[in-house]
Design a protein around this motif. Structure first.
Motif, PDB file in Angstrom:
ATOM      1  N   UNK A  22      17.174 -73.067  17.639  1.00 12.18           N
ATOM      2  CA  UNK A  22      16.772 -74.420  17.995  1.00 12.18           C
ATOM      3  C   UNK A  22      15.259 -74.487  18.145  1.00 12.18           C
ATOM      4  N   UNK A  23      14.738 -75.686  18.191  1.00 15.39           N
ATOM      5  CA  UNK A  23      13.293 -75.882  18.283  1.00 15.39           C
ATOM      6  C   UNK A  23      12.781 -75.337  19.612  1.00 15.39           C
TER       7      UNK A  23
ATOM      8  N   UNK B  56       5.937 -61.745  26.351  1.00 16.42           N
ATOM      9  CA  UNK B  56       5.551 -62.201  25.011  1.00 16.42           C
ATOM     10  C   UNK B  56       4.373 -61.391  24.483  1.00 16.42           C
ATOM     11  N   UNK B  57       3.344 -61.228  25.313  1.00 15.98           N
ATOM     12  CA  UNK B  57       2.153 -60.490  24.885  1.00 15.98           C
ATOM     13  C   UNK B  57       2.485 -59.029  24.582  1.00 15.98           C
ATOM     14  N   UNK B  58       3.195 -58.391  25.490  1.00 17.80           N
ATOM     15  CA  UNK B  58       3.505 -56.970  25.335  1.00 17.80           C
ATOM     16  C   UNK B  58       4.301 -56.710  24.059  1.00 17.80           C
ATOM     17  N   UNK B  59       5.290 -57.552  23.800  1.00 14.41           N
ATOM     18  CA  UNK B  59       6.136 -57.326  22.630  1.00 14.41           C
ATOM     19  C   UNK B  59       5.404 -57.628  21.325  1.00 14.41           C
TER      20      UNK B  59
ATOM     21  N   UNK C 152      13.107 -65.012  20.905  1.00 16.49           N
ATOM     22  CA  UNK C 152      13.221 -65.604  19.566  1.00 16.49           C
ATOM     23  C   UNK C 152      11.846 -65.768  18.919  1.00 16.49           C
ATOM     24  N   UNK C 153      10.867 -66.197  19.701  1.00 14.08           N
ATOM     25  CA  UNK C 153       9.521 -66.392  19.162  1.00 14.08           C
ATOM     26  C   UNK C 153       8.930 -65.065  18.697  1.00 14.08           C
TER      27      UNK C 153
ATOM     28  N   UNK D 103       7.057 -61.682  14.361  1.00 14.43           N
ATOM     29  CA  UNK D 103       7.028 -60.368  13.703  1.00 14.43           C
ATOM     30  C   UNK D 103       7.454 -60.480  12.244  1.00 14.43           C
ATOM     31  N   UNK D 104       8.525 -61.204  11.985  1.00 17.55           N
ATOM     32  CA  UNK D 104       9.032 -61.329  10.619  1.00 17.55           C
ATOM     33  C   UNK D 104       8.040 -62.085   9.731  1.00 17.55           C
ATOM     34  N   UNK D 105       7.518 -63.186  10.228  1.00 16.16           N
ATOM     35  CA  UNK D 105       6.627 -64.026   9.427  1.00 16.16           C
ATOM     36  C   UNK D 105       5.302 -63.323   9.151  1.00 16.16           C
TER      37      UNK D 105
END
Length: 391
Positions: A2-3, A271-274, A363-364, A369-371
């Motif tokens: 979802x968004x 978020x930052x660490x990952x 999710x972000x 990572x993928x993009x």
């Protein structure tokens, strides 16, 4: 997926309690608060004054010190232009910083063309300013120091208590834009000798189009500011025009709804660490202890931030301030912190809110990572970097 909305430094989701408080004044209680001759006008006036009381209570001010307007940009213009006009006989020197919001910098540029002298303080690589540099910059003809509380792009906090006391000792007005820190960081004007401050309601889950200007009431040397918008005698003659009652009510409700959410910092750190551990050639800008809990500005080297964000249509992110995000120039904030044009163009701001969940962050990170991996694999610049041909 979802968004996911991580652009809360640009604007925030309207709180349901705020909307509920506003609705009666959008439909049934639609009177003009200046029309005191009838019930609907008096109801509207009462609602405005209740909101004013709520705002004052939230920041430790007196009700007479609170003025409603259309937002922080209007407040910034009112203060900068007004002080320049009213205090011209004392001096024509204003101090600000290179990382201030564009509303400040653009207005200062206009004032320079009108004969004012502006000193723009530097920041270090972490976005911190030097108090010694500030002290040295203050002159006998300095009439105003304009320094924000928290940077909108990096979240870096300035030591506004120290700044306020320096200005107080030197008998210089201190004006502070608290738009990004309001609701996220403690603020009490009785403990903080700031003379003027501004913020916008839509940064703390209130409505767009309404903000607050605080002007300290002083018995000795009252602060003199002429109205930016002339008209009627609304807001104690400081701002002409019919008051936006529903939005003002919403602003008051938003301030009353402020609540500390310690999990925001934990989510930001996660978020930052990952991202840093899973995506190579990334770094956090302004990664210091004294910054907003919800804000992270991350550089993804050798990729344009616009490329990354375009490839993530279900995630709301930003390359910097919403006011200048449509420009092709690199962030003036990151440039002032010493980043190259390339790295500044490769930086993305993540700004969380009380509605952000751990699943959102997970999710972000996965999508980022993928993009980034996919875009770099197709990038000749990334190949040149991997081959050691560019730094």
């Amino acid at each position: 997926m979802s968004f996911i909305y991580l652009d809360n430094n640009a604007t925030t989701q309207l709180d349901s309690a705020v909307l509920e408080a506003m609705l009666p004044y959008l439909k049934d209680l639609y009177g003009n608060p200046s029309s005191m001759q009838h019930r609907l006008g008096r109801e509207a006036h009462k609602a405005v004054e209740t909101a004013r009381q709520r705002v004052a209570q939230a920041i430790g001010a007196k009700e007479q010190e609170i003025y409603f307007n259309s937002g922080a940009t209007e407040g910034i213009n009112t203060v900068l232009r007004g002080v320049a006009q009213s205090y011209a006989t004392k001096g024509k020197h204003i101090i600000t910083c290179k990382t201030e919001h564009k509303a400040v910098l653009t207005t200062c540029e206009l004032l320079e063309r009108q004969g004012m002298e502006i000193t723009y303080l530097d920041v270090n690589n972490n976005g911190e300013l030097s108090l010694d540099q500030l002290k040295n910059a203050i002159r006998p003809d300095t009439i105003l120091v304009c320094l924000m509380s928290a940077n909108n792009e990096t979240g870096v906090l300035h030591p506004i208590s120290d700044i306020a006391h320096i200005c107080q000792e030197r008998d210089v007005l201190y004006f502070c834009d608290v738009t990004q820190s309001i609701g996220k960081h403690p603020l009490h004007v009785q403990q903080l000798p700031v003379d003027l401050l501004v913020f916008s309601a839509h940064k703390l889950h209130g409505p767009k189009g309404t903000g607050v200007l605080y002007i300290r009431r002083r018995t000795a040397k009252p602060i003199q500011i002429p109205p930016l918008i002339s008209g009627g005698k609304q807001e104690n003659n400081l701002r002409g025009g019919t008051l936006n009652v529903p939005n003002i009510v919403g602003c008051g409700q938003a301030l009353a709804n402020i609540e500390t959410k310690p999990q925001i910092k934990a989510l930001r750190d996660m978020l930052e660490k990952q991202i840093i551990s899973r995506v190579p050639e990334t770094f956090v800008n302004g990664q210091i202890e004294k910054r907003l809990d919800n804000t992270s500005n991350i550089t993804f080297r050798h990729l344009k931030s616009t490329e990354i964000m375009t490839a993530l249509p279900d995630i709301a992110l930003s390359s910097g301030s919403a006011c200048v995000s449509g420009l092709s120039d690199p962030s003036h904030v990151l440039k002032a912190m010493g980043l190259s044009n390339e790295d500044a163009h490769s930086s993305i701001r993540f700004s969380l809110s009380k509605y952000t969940t751990e699943q959102d962050v997970a999710d972000v990170v996965q999508q980022i990572e993928q993009v980034v991996t996919r875009l770099r694999e197709a990038s000749p610049i990334w190949k040149l970097f991997k081959d050691g041909l560019i730094p």
